[in-house]
Design an enzyme around this catalytic site. Structure first.
Site, PDB file in Angstrom:
ATOM      1  N   VAL A  57       0.823  -1.112  -0.209  1.00 17.15           N
ATOM      2  CA  VAL A  57      -0.024   0.053   0.003  1.00 17.15           C
ATOM      3  C   VAL A  57       0.758   1.334  -0.104  1.00 17.15           C
ATOM      4  O   VAL A  57       0.209   2.324  -0.269  1.00 17.15           O
ATOM      5  CB  VAL A  57      -0.904   0.166   1.186  1.00 17.15           C
ATOM      6  CG1 VAL A  57      -2.118  -1.158   0.787  1.00 17.15           C
ATOM      7  CG2 VAL A  57      -0.274  -0.163   2.503  1.00 17.15           C
ATOM      8  N   SER A 134      -6.231   3.054  16.411  1.00 15.74           N
ATOM      9  CA  SER A 134      -5.833   2.079  17.535  1.00 15.74           C
ATOM     10  C   SER A 134      -6.386   2.846  19.067  1.00 15.74           C
ATOM     11  O   SER A 134      -6.428   4.205  18.930  1.00 15.74           O
ATOM     12  CB  SER A 134      -4.467   1.643  17.715  1.00 15.74           C
ATOM     13  OG  SER A 134      -4.071   1.019  18.877  1.00 15.74           O
ATOM     14  N   TYR A 147       4.016   3.550  17.006  1.00 17.48           N
ATOM     15  CA  TYR A 147       2.941   2.841  16.463  1.00 17.48           C
ATOM     16  C   TYR A 147       1.625   3.919  16.916  1.00 17.48           C
ATOM     17  O   TYR A 147       0.843   4.178  16.070  1.00 17.48           O
ATOM     18  CB  TYR A 147       2.655   1.540  16.947  1.00 17.48           C
ATOM     19  CG  TYR A 147       1.794   1.045  16.750  1.00 17.48           C
ATOM     20  CD1 TYR A 147       1.312   0.556  15.435  1.00 17.48           C
ATOM     21  CD2 TYR A 147       0.408   0.612  17.745  1.00 17.48           C
ATOM     22  CE1 TYR A 147      -0.097  -0.413  14.978  1.00 17.48           C
ATOM     23  CE2 TYR A 147      -0.825   0.123  17.250  1.00 17.48           C
ATOM     24  CZ  TYR A 147      -0.876  -0.353  16.037  1.00 17.48           C
ATOM     25  OH  TYR A 147      -2.105  -0.984  15.630  1.00 17.48           O
ATOM     26  N   ALA A 148       1.364   4.201  18.338  1.00 19.49           N
ATOM     27  CA  ALA A 148       0.403   5.102  18.670  1.00 19.49           C
ATOM     28  C   ALA A 148       0.544   6.133  17.706  1.00 19.49           C
ATOM     29  O   ALA A 148      -0.600   6.773  17.488  1.00 19.49           O
ATOM     30  CB  ALA A 148       0.615   5.289  20.127  1.00 19.49           C
ATOM     31  N   ALA A 149       1.604   6.934  17.452  1.00 22.30           N
ATOM     32  CA  ALA A 149       1.546   8.251  16.707  1.00 22.30           C
ATOM     33  C   ALA A 149       1.134   8.016  15.511  1.00 22.30           C
ATOM     34  O   ALA A 149       0.268   8.931  14.855  1.00 22.30           O
ATOM     35  CB  ALA A 149       2.918   8.957  16.742  1.00 22.30           C
ATOM     36  N   SER A 150       1.471   6.867  14.713  1.00 20.69           N
ATOM     37  CA  SER A 150       0.952   6.655  13.260  1.00 20.69           C
ATOM     38  C   SER A 150      -0.578   6.342  13.338  1.00 20.69           C
ATOM     39  O   SER A 150      -1.163   6.892  12.552  1.00 20.69           O
ATOM     40  CB  SER A 150       1.640   5.458  12.910  1.00 20.69           C
ATOM     41  OG  SER A 150       1.185   4.319  13.368  1.00 20.69           O
ATOM     42  N   LYS A 151      -1.197   5.972  14.233  1.00 20.92           N
ATOM     43  CA  LYS A 151      -2.504   5.502  14.330  1.00 20.92           C
ATOM     44  C   LYS A 151      -3.143   6.924  14.689  1.00 20.92           C
ATOM     45  O   LYS A 151      -4.442   7.211  14.515  1.00 20.92           O
ATOM     46  CB  LYS A 151      -2.721   4.290  15.414  1.00 20.92           C
ATOM     47  CG  LYS A 151      -2.434   3.149  15.003  1.00 20.92           C
ATOM     48  CD  LYS A 151      -3.007   2.747  13.385  1.00 20.92           C
ATOM     49  CE  LYS A 151      -2.714   1.292  13.030  1.00 20.92           C
ATOM     50  NZ  LYS A 151      -3.464   1.021  11.737  1.00 20.92           N
TER      51      LYS A 151
END
Length: 244
Positions: A57, A134, A147-151
């Site tokens: 993607v 998330s 990961y939290a920042a990306s979500k």
């Protein structure tokens, strides 16, 4: 939205993407399942009313080609589920730049590229988009800040796109799962014992006292097919984690 639904699901190989695809097929939809692993899509290619494509993607050329295939085969797209994503676990002192770039390439840029590629079809169908955020985008936690920042970025894209696309009749929402038993953890390099410890720790602090199963999240994703008076929301599906 038409009962003869045409849907595209990214990350359809396993986990939330596969569970969502299964529910859509049960509903009688035609489903195009995309995943970086063509081998992982064999289960879907054997089903009726499906298309499969090996798609990274984060690669605009691959995304455009897969979108053109769906358009050529079925002439429309009503429902898009941006489920493709990766997990990065690690303290600030330990994460590497290449890991962070790849994380954002897939979780944020990939969500953008897929939605862009299918946007003319979604506008024509007055369709709907569901992104995967998330609970950690809504509530800070240790060890997975990037990961939290990306979500969190996905959550805000959802709200902004909902405003932008509302005049075209396109609804954009997100589901924010809590700790759910999926292959995402293994793909991030966790062995079975580490994964089980990780999920057990999350379950012990969760109000409902357990982790989730993919189908429990998938039910909420598919709910947005028919909820035509809802847009711009990020819905926690997390056993109460976000309020604990």
């Amino acid at each position: 939205m038409r009962s003869e639904l045409v849907a595209v699901v990214t990350g359809a190989k396993s986990g939330l993407g596969r569970a969502t695809t299964e529910l859509l097929l049960e509903r009688g939809a035609r489903v195009a399942g995309w995943d970086v692993s063509s081998e992982g899509l064999r289960w879907l290619s054997e089903r009726e009313n499906t298309l499969t494509a090996a798609v990274d993607v984060a690669d605009p050329t691959q995304v455009a080609a897969a979108a053109a295939e769906v358009r050529s085969a079925w002439g429309r797209v009503d429902f898009l589920v941006n489920s493709a994503g990766v997990l990065l676990v690690g303290a600030l002192a330990d994460v590497e730049a290449a890991e962070v770039r790849r994380l954002f390439d897939i979780n944020v840029t990939g969500t953008t590229l897929v939605t862009q590629a299918l946007l003319p079809d979604l506008i024509a169908a007055r369709g709907a988009v569901v992104n995967l955020s998330s609970t950690v985008a809504l509530k800070p936690s240790l060890s997975n800040a990037h990961y939290a920042a990306s979500k969190a970025a996905v959550a805000q894209l959802t709200r902004c796109w909902a405003l932008e696309l509302a005049p075209h009749g396109v609804r954009v929402n997100a589901v924010a799962p809590g700790p759910t038993n999926t292959p995402l953890f293994a793909a991030a390099g966790m062995d079975v014992a580490v994964k089980e410890t990780f999920l057990a720790e999350r379950a012990s602090t969760n109000p409902l006292g357990r982790t989730g199963e993919p189908v429990e999240v998938a039910r909420w994703i598919t709910r947005f097919i028919d909820d035509e008076w809802v847009t711009g929301h990020v819905i926690p599906v997390d056993g109460g984690m976000s309020i604990s």
